[in-house]
Design an enzyme around this catalytic site. Structure first.
Site, PDB file in Angstrom:
ATOM      1  N   LEU A 109     -23.622 -90.829 -42.712  1.00  0.00           N
ATOM      2  CA  LEU A 109     -24.964 -91.276 -43.063  1.00  0.00           C
ATOM      3  C   LEU A 109     -25.800 -90.076 -43.496  1.00  0.00           C
ATOM      4  CD1 LEU A 109     -23.792 -93.116 -40.627  1.00  0.00           C
ATOM      5  CD2 LEU A 109     -26.135 -93.912 -40.409  1.00  0.00           C
ATOM      6  N   GLY A 197     -29.709 -88.196 -39.848  1.00  0.00           N
ATOM      7  CA  GLY A 197     -28.486 -87.736 -40.493  1.00  0.00           C
ATOM      8  C   GLY A 197     -27.361 -87.669 -39.484  1.00  0.00           C
ATOM      9  N   SER A 198     -26.259 -88.371 -39.726  1.00  0.00           N
ATOM     10  CA  SER A 198     -25.287 -88.530 -38.662  1.00  0.00           C
ATOM     11  C   SER A 198     -23.995 -89.144 -39.187  1.00  0.00           C
ATOM     12  CB  SER A 198     -25.879 -89.429 -37.570  1.00  0.00           C
ATOM     13  OG  SER A 198     -26.445 -90.589 -38.167  1.00  0.00           O
ATOM     14  N   ARG A 199     -23.190 -89.675 -38.232  1.00  0.00           N
ATOM     15  CA  ARG A 199     -21.921 -90.293 -38.591  1.00  0.00           C
ATOM     16  C   ARG A 199     -21.563 -91.337 -37.546  1.00  0.00           C
ATOM     17  NH1 ARG A 199     -16.469 -86.654 -38.900  1.00  0.00           N
ATOM     18  NH2 ARG A 199     -14.982 -88.189 -38.114  1.00  0.00           N
TER      19      ARG A 199
END
Length: 231
Positions: A109, A197-199
Site C-alpha cells: 500500500l 504506507g504499509s503492506r
C-alpha cells in the site's frame, strides 16, 4: 417539487463520490482543521496550504463502500494496493501453525491507497497476535518476518485457515485492529487500518488457486485473490 429533485439527486451523487471516513482518522482531521484555522488568522496563503493538507488527511482515512463477491470458497483482497509477491511461506510463528508452508500473497500500500483492511472471507477469528519489530520498507520480502505486524488467524465457514497480516512500513507507525478472538466476521468487512504506507499479507492453504500476479492492482473487499480448495 421539480426543483428539489435535481438538488436531492445531486446530493445523492455527491455522497456516492465522496467516501466516508474511518473513525480513526477523525482526530487527525480535527487537529489539522484547527491548525488551519489558527494559521489562517496570521497568513491566508499558509492557511490555504494547510487546508489542502487537511483535505489530504481526510482523503487518506477514507473507507469507501465495496461490493464483495458472494460465491463460496473465495478469498478476497484484504487491502487496496499492488501485489508485490506471490510465494510459498511459513505463516507467522506467533500463531503456532507449524512449519507447513502456505501460499502468501503480499499487497503493498502506498500513501495514496485506501488504508483500511478488510476481512478476506466469512468465518471466525481464531487468534489475534501483535509482534513488535522493525520499520523496513514494506515492499521488501523480509518485511514479513522483521517488521512490526499484527496477525489475524481466521477460520472460514468451510473450515479453511486463513492468515491476514498487517505490516508496518517505513512511514507507518500505528496498526489498528478492531476484531477479537472468537468474533464472527464477514467477507469485505473493515477490520483494521495502518497509518501511513504499509503492506498486508494474506496466507491461503496450499492447493488454493491464486488468481493474481505480482504487479497487479487489487481492490480491498472486491478483488478475488484466490479460490480455496473444496471443503
Amino acid at each position: 417539487m421539480s426543483s428539489e429533485k435535481p438538488v436531492s439527486h445531486f446530493l445523492e451523487l455527491a455522497r456516492g463520490m465522496v467516501p466516508p471516513m474511518h473513525p480513526a482518522g477523525r482526530p487527525f482531521v480535527a487537529g489539522a482543521a484547527i491548525a488551519t484555522l489558527l494559521v489562517r488568522l496570521r497568513s491566508k496563503r499558509l492557511g490555504v496550504v494547510l487546508a489542502l493538507v487537511t483535505a489530504w488527511v481526510a482523503w487518506f482515512f477514507r473507507e469507501p463502500k465495496r461490493v464483495t463477491p458472494t460465491r463460496p470458497n473465495l478469498a478476497v483482497a484484504p487491502a487496496d494496493g499492488t501485489v508485490s509477491h506471490v510465494v510459498d511461506a511459513v505463516p507467522p510463528a506467533e500463531l503456532g501453525l507449524g512449519s507447513q508452508p502456505m501460499t502468501r500473497v503480499s499487497v503493498f500500500l502506498s500513501v495514496f491507497d485506501v488504508h483500511v483492511q478488510r476481512v478476506p472471507a466469512d468465518g471466525e477469528v481464531v487468534q489475534v497476535s501483535y509482534h513488535p519489530g522493525k520499520f523496513l520498507s514494506a515492499d521488501l520480502d523480509k518485511a514479513s518476518e522483521e517488521n512490526e505486524r499484527n496477525t489475524v488467524w481466521l477460520r472460514t465457514v468451510n473450515g479453511h485457515d486463513l492468515v491476514v497480516v498487517q505490516i508496518a512500513g517505513l512511514v507507518a507507525r500505528r496498526i489498528v485492529c478492531e476484531v477479537a478472538e472468537g468474533e464472527k466476521v464477514t467477507a469485505g468487512q473493515t477490520y483494521g487500518l495502518i497509518r501511513f504506507g504499509s503492506r498486508v499479507d494474506l496466507y491461503v492453504p496450499r492447493g488454493s488457486r491464486v488468481l493474481v500476479e505480482a504487479g497487479q492492482r487489487t481492490i480491498g473487499g472486491e478483488t478475488v485473490l484466490a479460490e480455496l480448495p473444496e471443503a
